[in-house]
Design a protein around this motif. Structure first.
Motif, short mmCIF file in Angstrom:
data_model
loop_
_atom_site.label_atom_id
_atom_site.label_comp_id
_atom_site.label_asym_id
_atom_site.label_seq_id
_atom_site.Cartn_x
_atom_site.Cartn_y
_atom_site.Cartn_z
N ILE A 92 1.79 -42.51 25.61
CA ILE A 92 3.21 -42.54 25.23
C ILE A 92 3.25 -41.74 23.93
O ILE A 92 2.75 -42.20 22.89
CB ILE A 92 3.71 -43.99 25.03
CG1 ILE A 92 3.60 -44.79 26.32
CG2 ILE A 92 5.15 -43.97 24.50
CD1 ILE A 92 4.52 -44.36 27.44
N VAL A 93 3.74 -40.51 24.02
CA VAL A 93 3.66 -39.49 22.99
C VAL A 93 2.18 -39.18 22.70
O VAL A 93 1.57 -38.47 23.47
CB VAL A 93 4.47 -39.83 21.73
CG1 VAL A 93 4.53 -38.60 20.79
CG2 VAL A 93 5.91 -40.23 22.10
N LEU B 184 5.10 -52.04 27.75
CA LEU B 184 5.06 -51.69 26.32
C LEU B 184 6.18 -52.47 25.62
O LEU B 184 7.34 -52.36 26.00
CB LEU B 184 5.27 -50.18 26.15
CG LEU B 184 5.38 -49.69 24.70
CD1 LEU B 184 4.08 -49.92 23.95
CD2 LEU B 184 5.73 -48.22 24.68
N CYS B 185 5.79 -53.26 24.63
CA CYS B 185 6.78 -54.06 23.91
C CYS B 185 6.83 -53.61 22.46
O CYS B 185 5.79 -53.44 21.82
CB CYS B 185 6.41 -55.55 23.96
SG CYS B 185 6.53 -56.24 25.60
N CYS C 66 6.27 -49.46 31.79
CA CYS C 66 5.57 -48.17 31.87
C CYS C 66 4.73 -48.04 33.13
O CYS C 66 4.02 -47.05 33.32
CB CYS C 66 4.71 -47.96 30.62
SG CYS C 66 5.71 -47.85 29.14
N GLY C 67 4.80 -49.03 34.00
CA GLY C 67 4.18 -48.92 35.32
C GLY C 67 5.08 -48.16 36.29
O GLY C 67 4.68 -47.87 37.41
N SER C 68 6.31 -47.86 35.86
CA SER C 68 7.21 -47.06 36.69
C SER C 68 7.53 -45.77 35.94
O SER C 68 7.55 -45.75 34.70
CB SER C 68 8.50 -47.83 36.97
OG SER C 68 9.34 -47.80 35.83
N VAL C 69 7.78 -44.70 36.67
CA VAL C 69 8.04 -43.41 36.02
C VAL C 69 9.28 -43.46 35.12
O VAL C 69 9.21 -43.06 33.96
CB VAL C 69 8.09 -42.26 37.06
CG1 VAL C 69 8.55 -40.96 36.41
CG2 VAL C 69 6.71 -42.08 37.70
N GLU D 191 11.43 -43.48 29.56
CA GLU D 191 12.29 -44.16 28.58
C GLU D 191 11.46 -44.55 27.34
O GLU D 191 11.89 -44.37 26.20
CB GLU D 191 12.85 -45.42 29.25
CG GLU D 191 14.19 -45.87 28.76
CD GLU D 191 14.55 -47.23 29.35
OE1 GLU D 191 15.11 -48.05 28.62
OE2 GLU D 191 14.22 -47.48 30.54
N ALA D 192 10.27 -45.08 27.58
CA ALA D 192 9.39 -45.48 26.47
C ALA D 192 9.00 -44.27 25.64
O ALA D 192 8.99 -44.30 24.41
CB ALA D 192 8.14 -46.17 27.02
#
Ligand code: G1P
Length: 278
Positions: free
Chosen positions: A30-31, A132-133, A255-258, A263-264
């Motif tokens: 994520i980045v 991701l929280c 984050c298990g979905s595209v 969005e994350a």
């Protein structure tokens, strides 16, 4: 005091193929930071510094990530690029890492049971790094749950309200509202159809479990999709004693979905990421 956090990281990541063909899904960034590192940072922030990874075949990159890269350290020592290693160096200096392998994929409950040898007879956290929280500037979700555990001393699951059309992707609870976002669990169903769901309160990938869960899991028959379900074991625990569900403060990205992953990525890029910082 809770010291350990278990990370089931043996899953395949089919939805991200071909990216996950030879790379663990937990290493997708994520980045600039792999998903699993966000989870480990949340755990360490909550005081759970002993990280128990339940890995599987093809997951060596995760073990390598939580180790020193001697060549890299040597190469960039004393240069401005060292700042990129700040966060992983912090994780390595504060956390300790243990690993075991889940040899067969028989569900989340089976993964947790596989981690028993690393956890032993004490309460522990569980983080599913696909979720991701974030709660910038405030306690992370696991830290919020640890505070509740210290007060109530029983298993706790994190929940959020989800639209009914998505409910069949989750474990779903129903319970008595105790106020302050807490529920005493009365019913729990793994991935129900919308018409069978006991509520719109979905379990997300943060748990605190008391160690009696291991004996319960050993006696839990395969459930939904023929897998040993943590949800079923928690339902037994709720019937025999107490399980709490907690509507956490903060945001959660699937984050298990595209779409959740994108969005994350956008959220972290705009709100958390700092150029030049690892
Ligand atoms: C698992 C659990 C489910 C929970 C979800 C949260 O499902 O089985 O109860 O709601 O994680 O992310 P999975 O998403 O691994 O299929």
């Amino acid at each position: 005091m809770i010291r350990k956090c278990l990370f089931p990281v043996a899953g395949y990541g089919t939805r991200f193929l071909p990216a996950t063909k030879s790379m663990p899904k937990e290493m997708l960034p994520i980045v600039n930071k792999p998903l699993v590192q966000y989870g480990v940072e949340e755990s360490i922030e909550a005081g759970l510094k002993q990280i128990a990874l339940v890995t599987g075949r093809g997951k060596r990159a995760i073990a390598d990530h939580f180790d020193i890269s001697f060549e890299l350290e040597n190469q960039i020592a004393g240069t401005s690029k060292e700042s990129y290693l700040t966060s992983i160096r912090k994780v390595l200096s504060e956390g300790t890492f243990m690993m075991t392998r889940q040899r067969e994929m028989k569900g989340l409950g089976h993964a947790i049971l596989t981690g028993e040898s690393l956890v032993g007879n004490e309460a522990f956290g569980v983080i599913l790094s696909d979720d991701l929280c974030v709660n910038p500037g405030e306690d992370g979700v696991m830290a919020q749950m640890v505070k509740l555990y210290n007060q109530f001393r029983c298993s706790i699951v994190a929940i959020q309200e989800v639209p009914m059309e998505n409910i069949e992707k989750y474990g779903v609870i129903a319970g008595d509202d105790m106020g302050g976002g807490l529920y005493r669990v009365k019913d729990m169903v793994e991935k129900p159809k919308a018409e069978d769901a006991p509520s719109n309160l979905a379990v997300i990938g943060r748990y605190i479990l008391t160690p009696d869960i291991f004996d319960i899991l050993r006696d839990t028959p395969p459930g939904k999709n023929g897998e040993i379900q943590l949800t079923d074991a928690l339902m037994t625990q709720a019937q025999n004693g107490c399980v709490l569900a907690y509507k956490f403060q903060g945001r959660r990205f699937d984050c298990g979905s595209v779409p959740g992953f994108i969005e994350a990525t956008n959220y972290v890029y705009e709100n958390i990421y700092q150029d030049g910082q690892g």
